[in-house]
Write an enzyme that holds these catalytic residues in place. Structure first.
Site, mmCIF file in Angstrom:
data_model
loop_
_atom_site.group_PDB
_atom_site.id
_atom_site.type_symbol
_atom_site.label_atom_id
_atom_site.label_comp_id
_atom_site.label_asym_id
_atom_site.label_seq_id
_atom_site.Cartn_x
_atom_site.Cartn_y
_atom_site.Cartn_z
ATOM 1 N N HIS A 1 32.770 -25.315 -19.003
ATOM 2 C CA HIS A 1 34.038 -25.829 -18.323
ATOM 3 C C HIS A 1 34.249 -26.851 -17.155
ATOM 4 C CE1 HIS A 1 35.034 -23.453 -21.627
ATOM 5 N NE2 HIS A 1 34.034 -23.044 -21.728
ATOM 6 N N HIS B 1 26.398 -25.737 -21.586
ATOM 7 C CA HIS B 1 28.314 -25.188 -21.552
ATOM 8 C C HIS B 1 28.832 -24.645 -20.211
ATOM 9 C CE1 HIS B 1 30.293 -22.061 -24.342
ATOM 10 N NE2 HIS B 1 31.146 -22.423 -23.347
ATOM 11 N N GLU C 1 33.017 -15.029 -29.564
ATOM 12 C CA GLU C 1 33.137 -14.044 -27.610
ATOM 13 C C GLU C 1 34.103 -13.097 -27.799
ATOM 14 O OE1 GLU C 1 34.046 -17.499 -25.097
ATOM 15 O OE2 GLU C 1 32.939 -16.045 -22.975
ATOM 16 N N TRP D 1 37.757 -16.414 -15.196
ATOM 17 C CA TRP D 1 36.953 -16.213 -16.169
ATOM 18 C C TRP D 1 35.869 -15.029 -15.348
ATOM 19 C CZ3 TRP D 1 39.247 -20.220 -18.021
ATOM 20 C CH2 TRP D 1 40.292 -20.551 -19.148
HETATM 21 N N1 17E Z 1 37.318 -19.833 -21.860
HETATM 22 C C1 17E Z 1 36.571 -19.409 -22.687
HETATM 23 O O1 17E Z 1 36.934 -18.676 -24.264
HETATM 24 N N2 17E Z 1 35.349 -18.118 -22.435
HETATM 25 C C2 17E Z 1 34.566 -18.301 -21.522
HETATM 26 N N3 17E Z 1 33.889 -17.880 -21.167
HETATM 27 C C3 17E Z 1 35.914 -19.291 -20.847
HETATM 28 C C4 17E Z 1 36.621 -20.222 -21.112
HETATM 29 C C5 17E Z 1 34.763 -19.072 -19.149
HETATM 30 FE FE FE2 Z 2 33.015 -21.146 -22.585
#
Ligand code: 17E
Ligand code: FE2
Length: 376
Positions: free
Chosen positions: A23, A21, A177, A279
């Site tokens: 980005h 995982h 999240e 982030w």
């Molecule tokens: N985008 C997201 O939705 N959640 C994250 N932890 C990161 C990007 C890094």
């Molecule tokens: Fe992510």
């Protein structure tokens, strides 16, 4: 877990390190826009949205290669990357698809069509995800906790499963999240993939709120999660940094129930998520650092857990990524340094994959031979 690990001439040989995982389209963008003052996921999304407009495919590729090189120099030979497709020009996806093709002999690069700004938080989002799949993304992504209402989040989970079936792709959802215990999209995702028999092709990333859930709820869920065969990814440094932001004390750790999932025989792995983006300001591709943080935060340091700890960033990641053939890495306890890998030539990635000399202990390098891991 049937992990091939043998000691040999001061080396330990094991399944290659996997980064399940990351980005890659965001790496090294922390300085591009305004700083994320609140340190929250939601401000990160806003900051990215404000600054993502003016990037070319070439610039994107340059950063993607920088991220890949950092990871491979530290033993990573498989990466699953979430690429933002809520950009009608598909800059990130075009760049990632080109890179996937260019590195295919040395790196398993899997691409998730990830709707960072939601599927239903604006008009046309779900169509962009579908277009991303048509263009060649390997996995369907979603972000239900970011949708405008619970119902929209649920709709996005239904859509994700529908698209995965239609295009025969894997699923990896940024799922729950948040510390909000009312965020329970995992339950719906798991139920749908269980019914379709595609649990093992599905991943729930983050699931932070499951770490805050009531024990009686978690007890019931564990059985259902085990039944579907769904995979979990926890990003320990990222989750502990972004979550708990509305807490005073006691302050939550923000991680999902890694230890309990593992104890229940559910596949769970650790990943990095970010390298210097809106982030998270740090991150350097060192998965051993992620593992170190992970086993501390998840309290997984019994003798047995330490003995199996490497699985969390190797074999378990490969299983999550549905890689039936896994490359092999080697960890040595000897100091060798070299400069030649640090220049920007992608061709050198091949050398990086075979022999990476790190200017510090420990040293990792991957062999070109492969070995078979658990299938099906
Ligand atoms: N985008 C997201 O939705 N959640 C994250 N932890 C990161 C990007 C890094
Ligand atoms: Fe992510």
């Amino acid at each position: 877990m049937g992990h091939c690990r043998i000691s040999w001439f001061q080396c330990t040989i094991f399944s290659a390190i996997s980064e399940s995982h990351l980005h890659l389209d965001y790496v090294f963008t922390a300085d591009m826009g305004e700083q994320n003052d609140s340190g929250t996921l939601f401000e990160g999304i806003q900051r990215w949205s404000e600054s993502k407009g003016n990037i070319t495919v070439e610039q994107m590729k340059e950063r993607i290669y920088k991220g890949i090189r950092k990871e491979m120099l530290q033993g990573v030979q498989a990466i699953r990357t979430h690429i933002d497709v809520t950009d009608p020009t598909f800059t990130g996806l075009k760049a990632a698809l080109e890179v996937r093709e260019e590195v295919k002999d040395i790196l398993d690069l899997q691409i998730v069509a990830f709707p960072q700004e939601g599927m239903y938080a604006y008009k046309g989002g779900a169509e962009l995800v579908e277009e991303g799949l048509k263009m060649g993304a390997d996995c369907v992504g979603a972000i239900p906790h970011f949708e405008l209402a619970r119902e929209f989040g649920e709709k996005s989970i239904h859509k994700t499963v529908e698209l995965a079936l239609k295009y025969d792709r894997l699923i990896d959802v940024h799922c729950d999240e948040t510390d909000d215990t009312q965020s329970r999209f995992l339950e719906l995702l798991n139920a749908l993939v269980l019914m379709e028999g595609i649990g093992m092709k599905t991943t729930a990333s983050h699931t932070c709120s499951f770490g805050s859930a009531d024990n009686s709820y978690a007890f019931r869920m564990m059985k259902l999660l085990k039944k579907s065969g769904i995979n979990f990814i926890s990003c320990p440094t990222e989750n502990i940094y972004l979550e708990g932001r509305q807490d005073t004390y006691p302050k939550r750790r923000g991680l999902t129930r890694v230890k309990e999932l593992n104890d229940n025989g559910i596949n769970v792995c650790f990943a990095q998520d970010s390298m210097s983006d809106p982030w998270y300001p740090l991150g350097n591709g060192n998965m051993m650092m992620i593992l170190d943080h992970g086993i501390h935060i998840a309290q997984m340091m019994s003798p047995e857990e330490i003995a199996n700890a490497l699985d969390l960033v190797t074999l378990n990641g490969a299983v999550t990524m549905n890689l039936m053939i896994c490359r092999t890495s080697c960890l040595r306890h000897r100091k060798i340094s070299s400069d030649f890998l640090w220049n920007g030539n992608p061709a050198l990635l091949w050398d990086a994959a075979r022999i990476s000399f790190l200017p510090m202990n420990p040293m990792y390098f991957g062999y070109t031979f492969t070995h078979r891991i658990k299938s099906g």
